[in-house]
Write an enzyme that holds these catalytic residues in place. Structure first.
Site, PDB file in Angstrom:
ATOM      1  N   TYR A   1       9.776  84.596   3.425  1.00 10.07           N
ATOM      2  CA  TYR A   1      10.482  83.259   4.004  1.00 10.07           C
ATOM      3  C   TYR A   1      11.790  83.298   3.932  1.00 10.07           C
ATOM      4  CZ  TYR A   1       6.103  82.231   1.149  1.00 10.07           C
ATOM      5  OH  TYR A   1       4.759  81.630   1.171  1.00 10.07           O
TER       6      TYR A   1
ATOM      7  N   PRO B   1       2.652  74.768   3.890  1.00  8.41           N
ATOM      8  CA  PRO B   1       0.922  74.600   4.218  1.00  8.41           C
ATOM      9  C   PRO B   1       1.392  73.063   3.820  1.00  8.41           C
ATOM     10  CG  PRO B   1       1.959  75.211   2.058  1.00  8.41           C
ATOM     11  CD  PRO B   1       3.268  75.583   2.966  1.00  8.41           C
TER      12      PRO B   1
ATOM     13  N   HIS C   1       7.007  76.539   0.945  1.00  5.19           N
ATOM     14  CA  HIS C   1       6.705  77.128   0.168  1.00  5.19           C
ATOM     15  C   HIS C   1       7.131  78.136  -0.420  1.00  5.19           C
ATOM     16  CE1 HIS C   1       3.058  79.154  -0.188  1.00  5.19           C
ATOM     17  NE2 HIS C   1       2.369  79.500   0.879  1.00  5.19           N
TER      18      HIS C   1
ATOM     19  N   SER D   1      -6.800  82.878   3.026  1.00  5.71           N
ATOM     20  CA  SER D   1      -6.654  82.345   1.518  1.00  5.71           C
ATOM     21  C   SER D   1      -7.334  81.743   0.596  1.00  5.71           C
ATOM     22  CB  SER D   1      -4.749  81.886   1.807  1.00  5.71           C
ATOM     23  OG  SER D   1      -4.758  81.897   0.591  1.00  5.71           O
TER      24      SER D   1
HETATM   25  N1  COA Z   1     -21.805  88.314  -9.200  1.00  9.09           N
HETATM   26  C1  COA Z   1     -22.213  86.862 -10.248  1.00  9.09           C
HETATM   27  N2  COA Z   1     -20.807  86.073 -10.315  1.00  9.09           N
HETATM   28  C2  COA Z   1     -19.615  86.929  -9.361  1.00  9.09           C
HETATM   29  C3  COA Z   1     -19.443  88.163  -9.310  1.00  9.09           C
HETATM   30  C4  COA Z   1     -20.184  88.338  -8.391  1.00  9.09           C
HETATM   31  N3  COA Z   1     -20.359  90.237  -8.607  1.00  9.09           N
HETATM   32  N4  COA Z   1     -17.941  88.154  -8.356  1.00  9.09           N
HETATM   33  C5  COA Z   1     -17.143  87.133  -8.736  1.00  9.09           C
HETATM   34  N5  COA Z   1     -18.314  86.161  -9.242  1.00  9.09           N
HETATM   35  C6  COA Z   1     -18.039  84.340  -9.620  1.00  9.09           C
HETATM   36  C7  COA Z   1     -16.667  84.855 -10.732  1.00  9.09           C
HETATM   37  O1  COA Z   1     -16.709  85.045 -12.304  1.00  9.09           O
HETATM   38  C8  COA Z   1     -16.542  83.422 -10.514  1.00  9.09           C
HETATM   39  O2  COA Z   1     -17.137  82.657 -11.715  1.00  9.09           O
HETATM   40  P1  COA Z   1     -16.441  80.907 -11.662  1.00  9.09           P
HETATM   41  O3  COA Z   1     -15.771  79.982 -10.210  1.00  9.09           O
HETATM   42  O4  COA Z   1     -17.336  80.489 -12.767  1.00  9.09           O
HETATM   43  O5  COA Z   1     -14.784  81.478 -11.995  1.00  9.09           O
HETATM   44  C9  COA Z   1     -16.417  83.318  -8.794  1.00  9.09           C
HETATM   45  O6  COA Z   1     -17.310  83.994  -9.089  1.00  9.09           O
HETATM   46  C10 COA Z   1     -15.410  83.414  -7.692  1.00  9.09           C
HETATM   47  O7  COA Z   1     -15.036  84.785  -8.084  1.00  9.09           O
HETATM   48  P2  COA Z   1     -14.046  85.687  -6.638  1.00  9.09           P
HETATM   49  O8  COA Z   1     -15.149  85.111  -5.561  1.00  9.09           O
HETATM   50  O9  COA Z   1     -14.274  87.067  -6.962  1.00  9.09           O
HETATM   51  O10 COA Z   1     -12.472  85.159  -6.525  1.00  9.09           O
HETATM   52  P3  COA Z   1     -11.463  84.780  -7.118  1.00  9.09           P
HETATM   53  O11 COA Z   1     -12.193  83.593  -7.985  1.00  9.09           O
HETATM   54  O12 COA Z   1     -11.370  86.621  -8.812  1.00  9.09           O
HETATM   55  O13 COA Z   1     -10.323  85.143  -6.158  1.00  9.09           O
HETATM   56  C11 COA Z   1      -9.102  86.012  -5.316  1.00  9.09           C
HETATM   57  C12 COA Z   1     -10.244  86.136  -5.862  1.00  9.09           C
HETATM   58  C13 COA Z   1      -7.955  86.982  -4.788  1.00  9.09           C
HETATM   59  C14 COA Z   1      -8.390  84.604  -4.421  1.00  9.09           C
HETATM   60  C15 COA Z   1      -8.241  85.375  -6.893  1.00  9.09           C
HETATM   61  O14 COA Z   1      -7.895  86.207  -7.871  1.00  9.09           O
HETATM   62  C16 COA Z   1      -6.550  84.921  -6.119  1.00  9.09           C
HETATM   63  O15 COA Z   1      -5.759  85.858  -6.692  1.00  9.09           O
HETATM   64  N6  COA Z   1      -6.449  83.777  -5.652  1.00  9.09           N
HETATM   65  C17 COA Z   1      -5.024  83.039  -5.691  1.00  9.09           C
HETATM   66  C18 COA Z   1      -5.088  83.167  -3.867  1.00  9.09           C
HETATM   67  C19 COA Z   1      -3.921  82.276  -3.472  1.00  9.09           C
HETATM   68  O16 COA Z   1      -2.394  82.587  -4.490  1.00  9.09           O
HETATM   69  N7  COA Z   1      -3.989  81.167  -2.674  1.00  9.09           N
HETATM   70  C20 COA Z   1      -3.182  80.952  -2.472  1.00  9.09           C
HETATM   71  C21 COA Z   1      -1.959  80.885  -1.660  1.00  9.09           C
HETATM   72  S1  COA Z   1      -0.567  79.827  -0.797  1.00  9.09           S
END
Ligand code: COA
Length: 622
Positions: free
Chosen positions: A67, A80, A305, A521
């Site tokens: 940033y 954003p 941000h 993202s």
């Molecule tokens: N089978 C069935 N379900 C699964 C699965 C599988 N193999 N793998 C994951 N899931 C489920 C998870 O348990 C989770 O369930 P929930 O909705 O009940 O919590 C759901 O699917 C989502 O998981 P997944 O899609 O794997 O993603 P995540 O939530 O772990 O997200 C990232 C991954 C990278 C997005 C997250 O770790 C992250 O860092 N988020 C922040 C991003 C960010 O900073 N954004 C803003 C930027 S300004």
């Protein structure tokens, strides 16, 4: 050894994205960098020393690189926006009631922050359950991004360091100070409404109208820093700036934009206000929290941000939305109307030079507005529940679909950024999941160039490989083992040591690795709203997505100025790819027995990774 595996990881991320000849050059550079007793070893040692002395060895480097050193204008390029559901206001007064209710919610939320009663967040999804660092919440309402000639400063006001709490209200490009404490009493919602009504009336008065100074904050950071230096020569401007820089947040009361109200136009109004002829000057882009309440029901926030990530913004805005729907307006008064002082209009001293600066800023904002190609799209064929049923990570699946869409449009893959939260660590912000994996490339080729020659089961195997690679990378990144922050640390420590920039960082591959043509993202919400942002390079896409159980929402941005991009074409390719991926999953009936377990095995293996973390990353949130 950790460091050597990181250099292999870097090579693996880039091998398929650059020409073979270039890759061989990079390989030689990386090997030399990593030789025992070589530059890499020295820099790694210094980085480890830094980690012993700091809570988070990468935070300052990251903040500056991501940033504060960036010179591009904040609207579109950096800030954003969160778009709230469209409101149906009966009239202006109705919109002011909404605004007063919103600000009451903000004050309630801020009280929770100040009294430290916000519950600690816990990770969900991959490696769920770990407590997360809460520091970003403590920067929501007390920070300000001050422009600098070469580098901006993130100013953090300590709680209680400002005697009088106030917000700034922008209306018709005028800025007003709304004190929230009068005669030592906190204003109640009815008082806030009364003050907002006074402000709207004052803004109507054309005789007292001030030039649109907010425009300067929409300019490039160096241009704004230079303009600010001219401004502060006058004490009137100095005082106005000081009041804005210390406010809790900005409330922008927008006039109807005249644009047709759809998801895309609302997102545009949040990102850049529609330019100086619409609401683009009714903003102060340096302020991290700006709430927009349009008379036509277009509402949301646009955020600077640097103090926090979208996830924290979602937590705050969801609280506000729930507050607003769950608690009816309490129109009590804390103080009698006669005691409420008239809000002060901020005054500005202009000179012909300053007028020229305003004109130049307006023109540059206009160029940005004309250039932004935005498409907000709801994919309604299925949502994350379908993906979970395939036993796949929804996030990984969507990332693979984005790769497929990009390949469809451009016939190649490019460096991709996906933000991975590292709030498992003190002061943790994000690292990068490089989603353009070699496995993703194999899959997208299988679905396009090699479509006719491969069987469905071969394609399904490629899909599983791509999903597993993506899921593994996610786990690597969120546990602090990503390569981007590490490389940044090594590069910056070399700079601090005043070394000539090591070849690994001047190499063409490294430069390409940091050109995020696809910047993505996940910003999920549990109430009806969505996040959006602009591309980070001129020939790139910004893609923010919000997976819901039965649909997926995508906000895609690009620039009209690039002949390589088109948001609508990208969305079309994404739609087609998502349908084809569903059909492929359906046809294969059940997940391939040989490949499916690999996903869960990967998780199990990596769950143990915490114990193997280098000391640099051991300061987790336990
Ligand atoms: N089978 C069935 N379900 C699964 C699965 C599988 N193999 N793998 C994951 N899931 C489920 C998870 O348990 C989770 O369930 P929930 O909705 O009940 O919590 C759901 O699917 C989502 O998981 P997944 O899609 O794997 O993603 P995540 O939530 O772990 O997200 C990232 C991954 C990278 C997005 C997250 O770790 C992250 O860092 N988020 C922040 C991003 C960010 O900073 N954004 C803003 C930027 S300004």
């Amino acid at each position: 050894s950790q460091y050597l595996s990181q250099s292999n990881h870097y090579r693996g991320c880039m091998k398929h994205l650059v020409k073979e000849e270039q890759y061989q050059k990079t390989k030689a550079i990386v090997v030399k960098f990593g030789e025992p007793g070589g530059t890499g070893e020295l820099l790694q040692k210094k980085l480890l020393e830094r980690s012993d002395k700091t809570y988070n060895w990468v935070y300052d480097y990251w903040l500056e690189d991501m940033y504060l050193n960036q010179r591009l204008a904040l609207p579109v390029n950096s800030n954003p926006a969160m778009v709230f559901p469209k409101q149906n206001f009966k009239d202006r007064k109705d919109s002011l009631r909404f605004a007063a209710h919103l600000i009451t919610g903000v004050l309630e939320y801020k009280e929770r922050i100040d009294t430290r009663v916000l519950p600690v967040d816990f990770a969900r999804g991959q490696l769920a359950g770990t407590p997360l660092c809460m520091k970003q919440y403590y920067r929501l309402f007390n920070t300000y991004r001050l422009p600098g000639h070469k580098r901006d400063t993130l100013v953090i006001h300590k709680p209680g360091s400002i005697e009088q709490e106030h917000i700034i209200v922008a209306c018709k490009n005028q800025f007003f100070v709304l004190d929230l404490v009068v005669n030592k009493k906190k204003l109640k919602e009815m008082d806030i409404l009364t003050q907002l009504e006074k402000i709207v009336k004052m803004a109507e008065n054309s005789e007292e109208r001030q030039p649109p100074f907010g425009l300067l904050t929409s300019d490039g950071r160096t241009e704004w820093a230079q303009a600010r230096e001219v401004l502060i020569k006058d004490s009137v401007n100095r005082e106005s700036l000081a009041v804005i820089e210390k406010c809790l947040c900005v409330l922008c009361l927008d006039n109807p934009s005249g644009m047709e109200v759809g998801d895309t136009s609302r997102a545009l109004l949040m990102l850049h206000g529609g330019g100086h002829e619409k609401m683009g000057a009714n903003r102060w882009y340096d302020k991290p929290m700006q709430f927009i309440v349009g008379e036509d029901g277009v509402c949301g926030t646009v955020c600077e941000h640097s103090p926090f990530e979208g996830i924290v913004l979602v937590a705050c805005t969801e609280y506000l939305m729930k507050f607003m729907t769950g608690s009816p307006s309490k129109m009590g008064r804390a103080t009698s109307v006669s005691e409420l002082p008239t809000p002060a209009r901020l005054l500005w001293k202009t000179t012909p030079h300053i007028q020229d600066l305003l004109k130049a800023s307006a023109e540059r904002l206009q160029r940005l507005v004309r250039d932004l190609d935005m498409d907000v799209h709801k994919f309604e064929v299925y949502g994350k529940e379908f993906i979970k049923k395939q036993k796949m990570s929804p996030d990984a699946y969507i990332q693979v679909a984005l790769q497929l869409a990009f390949y469809r449009c451009n016939g190649r893959l490019v460096s991709t950024y996906e933000s991975a939260s590292i709030r498992r660590f003190h002061e943790g912000r994000v690292d990068n999941i490089r989603s353009a994996t070699s496995e993703a490339l194999a899959f997208v080729k299988a679905m396009t160039d090699e479509k006719a020659s491969l069987s469905d089961s071969e394609k399904m195997k490629q899909l599983w490989d791509a999903i597993n690679a993506q899921t593994n990378y996610t786990i690597t990144a969120i546990t602090g083992l990503g390569i981007d922050n590490h490389l940044l640390g090594l590069r910056e420590i070399a700079q601090e040591l005043k070394m000539e920039r090591p070849e690994i960082f001047t190499d063409e591959t490294y430069v390409a690795s940091n050109q995020f043509i696809l910047s993505t993202s996940q910003v999920p919400t549990t109430v009806e709203m969505f996040c959006c942002y602009g591309p980070v390079v001129p020939n790139g896409y910004g893609c923010c997505y919000n997976p819901q159980s039965d649909h997926l929402l995508f906000s895609v941005t690009s620039f009209h100025g690039s002949t390589e991009t088109c948001s609508a074409v990208f969305i079309k390719a994404l739609d087609e790819g998502l349908v084809e991926m569903r059909d492929l999953c359906r046809k294969s009936n059940k997940p391939q027995s040989s490949a499916a377990p690999a996903a869960s095995k990967a998780v199990v293996n990596n769950q143990g990774a915490g114990s193997k973390l280098p000391s640099t990353l051991q300061k987790t949130m336990k």
